[in-house]
Design a protein around this motif. Sequence first.
Motif, PDB file in Angstrom:
ATOM      1  N   TYR A 128       1.487  -0.623  -1.704  1.00 40.90           N
ATOM      2  CA  TYR A 128       1.741   0.761  -1.594  1.00 40.90           C
ATOM      3  C   TYR A 128       3.465   1.197  -1.609  1.00 40.90           C
ATOM      4  CZ  TYR A 128      -2.986   0.407   0.067  1.00 40.90           C
ATOM      5  OH  TYR A 128      -4.373   0.356  -0.040  1.00 40.90           O
ATOM      6  N   TYR A 129       3.607   2.218  -2.141  1.00 33.28           N
ATOM      7  CA  TYR A 129       4.941   2.780  -1.941  1.00 33.28           C
ATOM      8  C   TYR A 129       4.875   3.898  -1.116  1.00 33.28           C
ATOM      9  CZ  TYR A 129       6.694   0.739  -6.442  1.00 33.28           C
ATOM     10  OH  TYR A 129       7.417  -0.170  -7.202  1.00 33.28           O
ATOM     11  N   VAL A 130       5.544   3.806   0.231  1.00 33.01           N
ATOM     12  CA  VAL A 130       5.401   4.820   1.126  1.00 33.01           C
ATOM     13  C   VAL A 130       6.709   5.703   1.355  1.00 33.01           C
ATOM     14  CG1 VAL A 130       4.964   5.270   3.746  1.00 33.01           C
ATOM     15  CG2 VAL A 130       3.804   3.417   2.607  1.00 33.01           C
ATOM     16  N   THR A 131       6.764   6.935   1.100  1.00 31.46           N
ATOM     17  CA  THR A 131       7.909   7.671   1.287  1.00 31.46           C
ATOM     18  C   THR A 131       7.743   8.960   2.054  1.00 31.46           C
ATOM     19  OG1 THR A 131       7.046   9.119  -0.554  1.00 31.46           O
ATOM     20  CG2 THR A 131       8.519   6.993  -1.084  1.00 31.46           C
ATOM     21  N   ASN A 132       8.944   9.464   2.451  1.00 35.14           N
ATOM     22  CA  ASN A 132       8.932  10.783   3.178  1.00 35.14           C
ATOM     23  C   ASN A 132       8.637  10.704   4.576  1.00 35.14           C
ATOM     24  OD1 ASN A 132       9.820  11.969   0.866  1.00 35.14           O
ATOM     25  ND2 ASN A 132       8.329  13.543   0.817  1.00 35.14           N
ATOM     26  N   LEU A 133       8.983   9.696   5.254  1.00 34.67           N
ATOM     27  CA  LEU A 133       8.537   9.252   6.640  1.00 34.67           C
ATOM     28  C   LEU A 133       9.085  10.700   7.618  1.00 34.67           C
ATOM     29  CD1 LEU A 133       9.259   5.643   7.453  1.00 34.67           C
ATOM     30  CD2 LEU A 133       6.998   6.869   6.727  1.00 34.67           C
ATOM     31  N   GLN A 134      10.151  11.299   7.119  1.00 33.77           N
ATOM     32  CA  GLN A 134      10.837  12.417   7.863  1.00 33.77           C
ATOM     33  C   GLN A 134      10.012  13.428   7.888  1.00 33.77           C
ATOM     34  OE1 GLN A 134      14.292  13.697   6.217  1.00 33.77           O
ATOM     35  NE2 GLN A 134      13.888  12.659   4.146  1.00 33.77           N
ATOM     36  N   TRP A 135       9.037  13.587   7.122  1.00 29.93           N
ATOM     37  CA  TRP A 135       8.026  14.677   7.171  1.00 29.93           C
ATOM     38  C   TRP A 135       6.833  14.631   7.792  1.00 29.93           C
ATOM     39  CZ3 TRP A 135       8.515  19.580   4.207  1.00 29.93           C
ATOM     40  CH2 TRP A 135       9.765  19.521   3.491  1.00 29.93           C
ATOM     41  N   GLY A 136       6.859  13.838   8.832  1.00 24.46           N
ATOM     42  CA  GLY A 136       5.691  13.208   9.578  1.00 24.46           C
ATOM     43  C   GLY A 136       4.979  14.156  10.471  1.00 24.46           C
ATOM     44  N   GLY A 137       5.272  15.376  10.602  1.00 29.16           N
ATOM     45  CA  GLY A 137       4.586  16.298  11.388  1.00 29.16           C
ATOM     46  C   GLY A 137       4.757  16.113  12.828  1.00 29.16           C
ATOM     47  N   GLY A 138       4.031  17.027  13.392  1.00 27.38           N
ATOM     48  CA  GLY A 138       4.324  17.287  14.979  1.00 27.38           C
ATOM     49  C   GLY A 138       5.508  18.076  15.156  1.00 27.38           C
TER      50      GLY A 138
END
Length: 233
Positions: A94-104
């Motif tokens: 898996y390539y995981v990107t954009n953690l900063q768009w995590g919601g909340g």
Amino acid sequence: MTTTAPAKPELDESFADRVGILFRELELAIKWDRPSILLAIYSSGYVAADAQAQLASRLRELNQTVTAHVVSGEDSADVPLRLSEHPANATTVYYVTNLQWGGGADNLNAYRALNHRREYFVDYRIRAVFWLTEKEAIALPRHAPYFWAFRHRVVEFVEPPTPEQIAPVAQAAAWRDFEDRTLREDTGAKIALREALLHDLPEGDETLAARADLLYTLAGLYWAKNDYQKSVE
């Protein structure tokens, strides 16, 4: 718990060497059927895209499929849960990107999910490369310290992009996930990617086609988001 930001990069190793480090870590994890949590820190989207493409090419030689998980809000923020539900973890990286768009309210839900469900990576033998901006790399140990402790390797790609990396990557990224059937999915993340690439795109005849593609697809994405003024601009 005291956490620290990632150390300053050491770029003595070549670009290919650093891609090779990620590949060898994954190769061993595949061989021994164990999980692998790798962090790849980058400052330019062009450099990251080149590294991702080179690593994916080498993983195909191991009969591994690369699957992107783009965090784009509440529905995709729980990365461990979403990856654990994939039916083919044994043959997937898996390539995981954009953690900063995590919601909340504070956009930190992706970090919280990693911290709370970190053991899913072990339980389901998940192999993932987290592609982190420098801002995300600083936030990760702060907001997900237990997950940070779970990591296996950190590799940094923080050099500026070369001219050879820029134009083809920008053109390819402009059209990524732009099909009619997916146009209204993860629109915010798609816009953010293209805006970042456009911001870093140097002026010149060699990048003119890439700039046109990025602007054209941005217009379509803003239209899909019902932001018609931005689309016109």
